[in-house]
Design a protein around this motif. Structure first.
Motif, PDB file in Angstrom:
ATOM      1  N   PHE A 197       0.830  -1.197   0.000  1.00 23.74           N
ATOM      2  CA  PHE A 197       0.000   0.000   0.000  1.00 23.74           C
ATOM      3  C   PHE A 197       0.867   1.251   0.000  1.00 23.74           C
ATOM      4  CE2 PHE A 197      -2.091   3.405   2.379  1.00 23.74           C
ATOM      5  CZ  PHE A 197      -3.201   3.623   1.581  1.00 23.74           C
ATOM      6  N   ALA A 198       1.867   1.293   0.873  1.00 23.96           N
ATOM      7  CA  ALA A 198       2.726   2.481   0.964  1.00 23.96           C
ATOM      8  C   ALA A 198       3.424   2.754  -0.364  1.00 23.96           C
ATOM      9  CB  ALA A 198       3.743   2.321   2.083  1.00 23.96           C
ATOM     10  N   ARG A 199       3.993   1.717  -0.975  1.00 25.74           N
ATOM     11  CA  ARG A 199       4.676   1.922  -2.260  1.00 25.74           C
ATOM     12  C   ARG A 199       3.704   2.448  -3.319  1.00 25.74           C
ATOM     13  NH1 ARG A 199       7.306  -2.761  -0.485  1.00 25.74           N
ATOM     14  NH2 ARG A 199       5.831  -4.087  -1.592  1.00 25.74           N
ATOM     15  N   ALA A 200       2.521   1.859  -3.391  1.00 33.02           N
ATOM     16  CA  ALA A 200       1.544   2.289  -4.392  1.00 33.02           C
ATOM     17  C   ALA A 200       1.054   3.712  -4.105  1.00 33.02           C
ATOM     18  CB  ALA A 200       0.372   1.310  -4.434  1.00 33.02           C
ATOM     19  N   GLU A 249      -9.034   3.872  -3.410  1.00 34.21           N
ATOM     20  CA  GLU A 249      -8.949   2.755  -4.356  1.00 34.21           C
ATOM     21  C   GLU A 249      -7.823   1.802  -3.960  1.00 34.21           C
ATOM     22  OE1 GLU A 249      -9.854   0.091  -7.015  1.00 34.21           O
ATOM     23  OE2 GLU A 249     -11.094   1.840  -6.579  1.00 34.21           O
ATOM     24  N   LEU A 250      -6.713   2.337  -3.518  1.00 34.31           N
ATOM     25  CA  LEU A 250      -5.603   1.480  -3.078  1.00 34.31           C
ATOM     26  C   LEU A 250      -5.983   0.701  -1.821  1.00 34.31           C
ATOM     27  CD1 LEU A 250      -2.641   3.890  -3.798  1.00 34.31           C
ATOM     28  CD2 LEU A 250      -3.204   1.765  -5.013  1.00 34.31           C
ATOM     29  N   LEU A 251      -6.731   1.296  -0.921  1.00 36.82           N
ATOM     30  CA  LEU A 251      -7.193   0.546   0.254  1.00 36.82           C
ATOM     31  C   LEU A 251      -8.056  -0.636  -0.170  1.00 36.82           C
ATOM     32  CD1 LEU A 251      -8.034   3.390   2.806  1.00 36.82           C
ATOM     33  CD2 LEU A 251      -6.151   1.736   2.933  1.00 36.82           C
ATOM     34  N   ARG A 252      -8.898  -0.438  -1.188  1.00 38.75           N
ATOM     35  CA  ARG A 252      -9.715  -1.551  -1.696  1.00 38.75           C
ATOM     36  C   ARG A 252      -8.837  -2.711  -2.160  1.00 38.75           C
ATOM     37  NH1 ARG A 252     -12.455   2.981  -3.696  1.00 38.75           N
ATOM     38  NH2 ARG A 252     -14.596   3.151  -2.950  1.00 38.75           N
ATOM     39  N   ARG A 253      -7.684  -2.386  -2.735  1.00 38.78           N
ATOM     40  CA  ARG A 253      -6.785  -3.425  -3.263  1.00 38.78           C
ATOM     41  C   ARG A 253      -5.905  -4.057  -2.194  1.00 38.78           C
ATOM     42  NH1 ARG A 253      -4.364  -0.255  -8.153  1.00 38.78           N
ATOM     43  NH2 ARG A 253      -2.451  -1.003  -7.228  1.00 38.78           N
TER      44      ARG A 253
END
Length: 119
Positions: A21-24, A86-90
């Motif tokens: 998550f952090a990298r994205a 959106e990243l949290l969803r992933r």
């Protein structure tokens, strides 16, 4: 800058790919808000207990706060907020029956913000 803080329910520890998550999110922050990659910093803070409404069971919470130096438009901040969600969803996959409550915000760092780096 940016200063990113992620508070999350401790029971998500095994269900939240925090490094991914952090990298994205760092990549999104560079692309959307013009941050420099080495300047992106994320701090994760597990919360021992969360309560949603009258319930302390069956809910998990993640809140992302992104602090940027002033100067970004409201549209840029909104786009970055949507990207974080959106990243949290992933990257957050709670198991069982838990209801995930995810939120994000982007705000300006106070003008008093300063930093230093040391090896």
């Amino acid at each position: 800058m940016p200063q990113i803080t992620v508070d999350y329910s401790a029971e998500l520890a095994d269900a939240f790919d925090r490094p991914g998550f952090a990298r994205a999110l760092h990549e999104a922050t560079v692309e959307i808000a013009g941050a420099r990659p080495p300047a992106c910093k994320t701090l994760f803070r597990p919360a021992g207990q969360t309560v949603v409404g009258p319930d302390s069971d069956g809910h998990a919470v993640v809140h992302v706060r992104i602090g940027l130096l002033a100067g970004r438009t409201p549209e840029t901040k909104a786009e970055l907020t949507e990207a974080a969600l959106e990243l949290l969803r992933r990257y957050v996959k709670p198991g069982g029956e838990a209801m995930l409550h995810a939120s994000a915000e982007v705000s300006d760092l106070d003008p008093s913000y300063r930093k230093f780096e040391r090896e």
